[in-house]
Write an enzyme that holds these catalytic residues in place. Structure first.
Site, PDB file in Angstrom:
ATOM      1  N   GLU A 108       0.820  -1.212   0.000  1.00 52.40           N
ATOM      2  CA  GLU A 108       0.000   0.000   0.000  1.00 52.40           C
ATOM      3  C   GLU A 108       0.853   1.261   0.000  1.00 52.40           C
ATOM      4  O   GLU A 108       0.473   2.270  -0.606  1.00 52.40           O
ATOM      5  CB  GLU A 108      -0.951  -0.039   1.195  1.00 52.40           C
ATOM      6  CG  GLU A 108      -2.010  -1.122   1.029  1.00 52.40           C
ATOM      7  CD  GLU A 108      -2.879  -1.302   2.256  1.00 52.40           C
ATOM      8  OE1 GLU A 108      -4.104  -1.152   2.122  1.00 52.40           O
ATOM      9  OE2 GLU A 108      -2.333  -1.589   3.343  1.00 52.40           O
ATOM     10  N   GLU A 128      -3.709  -9.447   3.802  1.00 52.29           N
ATOM     11  CA  GLU A 128      -4.534  -9.119   4.969  1.00 52.29           C
ATOM     12  C   GLU A 128      -5.641 -10.134   5.245  1.00 52.29           C
ATOM     13  O   GLU A 128      -5.885 -10.472   6.418  1.00 52.29           O
ATOM     14  CB  GLU A 128      -5.142  -7.714   4.805  1.00 52.29           C
ATOM     15  CG  GLU A 128      -4.194  -6.575   5.157  1.00 52.29           C
ATOM     16  CD  GLU A 128      -3.322  -6.133   4.000  1.00 52.29           C
ATOM     17  OE1 GLU A 128      -2.676  -5.090   4.104  1.00 52.29           O
ATOM     18  OE2 GLU A 128      -3.278  -6.859   2.971  1.00 52.29           O
TER      19      GLU A 128
END
Length: 254
Positions: A108, A128
């Site tokens: 990210e 995640e």
């Protein structure tokens, strides 16, 4: 800035290095604060035009420090988000130099950058879901804007790792280089960009980023609000004069 984030300025290019190699450069509160402070300072400096984000010890970033997360050490900065960067990237162009792994929050952070240079052995992923989490630092929002929808869904839902070459083929990675050469290649690319006028670079980035959401009937008017002051700048006059005089321009950022 701090031991966790090192800053090196070489000419008009600055390199920010996450310096937690023993933790695979996992982002904790100190890293987030360090990146935010560095970005604020470098955005304000007239002698710096382009930024590079890297990781120490052969790894870009393994994401959020989960051990810190369990103890309440949160890797967020108010108004800037994860890593002090994800929700508020710098005004100046930012290049990710990826060696090793760019995973979860690390991916990210790379997606928060404007360009990505990666070593051929680098791996990217949003794991995640394997930890009961969601890539909420921009991963599941930015990725489908950068690559085809179904591929973005596969990356986001499987949590698997993907090689740099595959993401280069998809247009997400700008350069794939030999292992150990990501930072030097990113600095070379940054140096090429930094030859251009700093106000033009920041203005161009702003228009590219913001115009995605502009209504069609307002696009050129909104562009003009950003562009007209740059056309009236001293650097614009310098660019024209340098062209006429057949010399390299001397930018002042004003």
């Amino acid at each position: 800035m701090s031991d966790e984030v090192l800053v090196e300025v070489d000419g008009n290019v600055a390199v920010l290095t996450i310096n937690r190699p023993k933790a695979k450069n996992a982002v904790n509160g100190a890293v987030a604060q360090g990146i935010a402070a560095a970005v604020d300072e470098l955005d304000a400096r007239s002698d710096v035009s382009v930024l590079v984000l890297a990781g120490a010890g052969g790894t870009f970033c393994a994401g959020m420090d989960l051990k810190g997360f369990l103890t309440g050490d949160m890797p967020f900065v108010p108004d800037r988000g994860f890593g002090g960067l994800a929700e508020s990237p710098p005004k100046k162009p930012l290049i990710a130099a990826v060696e090793g792994y760019a995973l979860a929050g690390g991916f990210e952070l790379a997606l928060s950058c404007d360009l990505i240079v990666a070593a051929e052995s680098a791996k990217f992923g949003l794991p995640e879901p394997k930890r009961g989490l969601i890539a909420g630092a921009g991963g599941v929002m930015r990725l489908p804007r950068r690559i085809p929808y179904h591929v973005a869904m596969e990356i986001a839902l499987t949590g698997d790792f993907y090689p740099a070459q595959r993401l280069y083929e998809l247009g997400l990675v700008n350069r794939v280089v030999a292992e150990g050469e990501a930072v030097s290649a990113a600095k070379e690319l940054a140096g090429k960009i930094a030859q251009n006028a700093p106000l033009s670079l920041a203005g161009t980035k702003r228009i590219v980023v913001e115009s995605v959401d502009w209504p069609l009937d307002e696009m050129f008017a909104r562009q003009s609000e950003i562009m007209n002051p740059i056309f009236a700048s001293k650097d614009a006059m310098e660019g024209a004069a340098a062209f006429a005089e057949k010399r390299a321009p001397v930018w002042r950022g004003e």
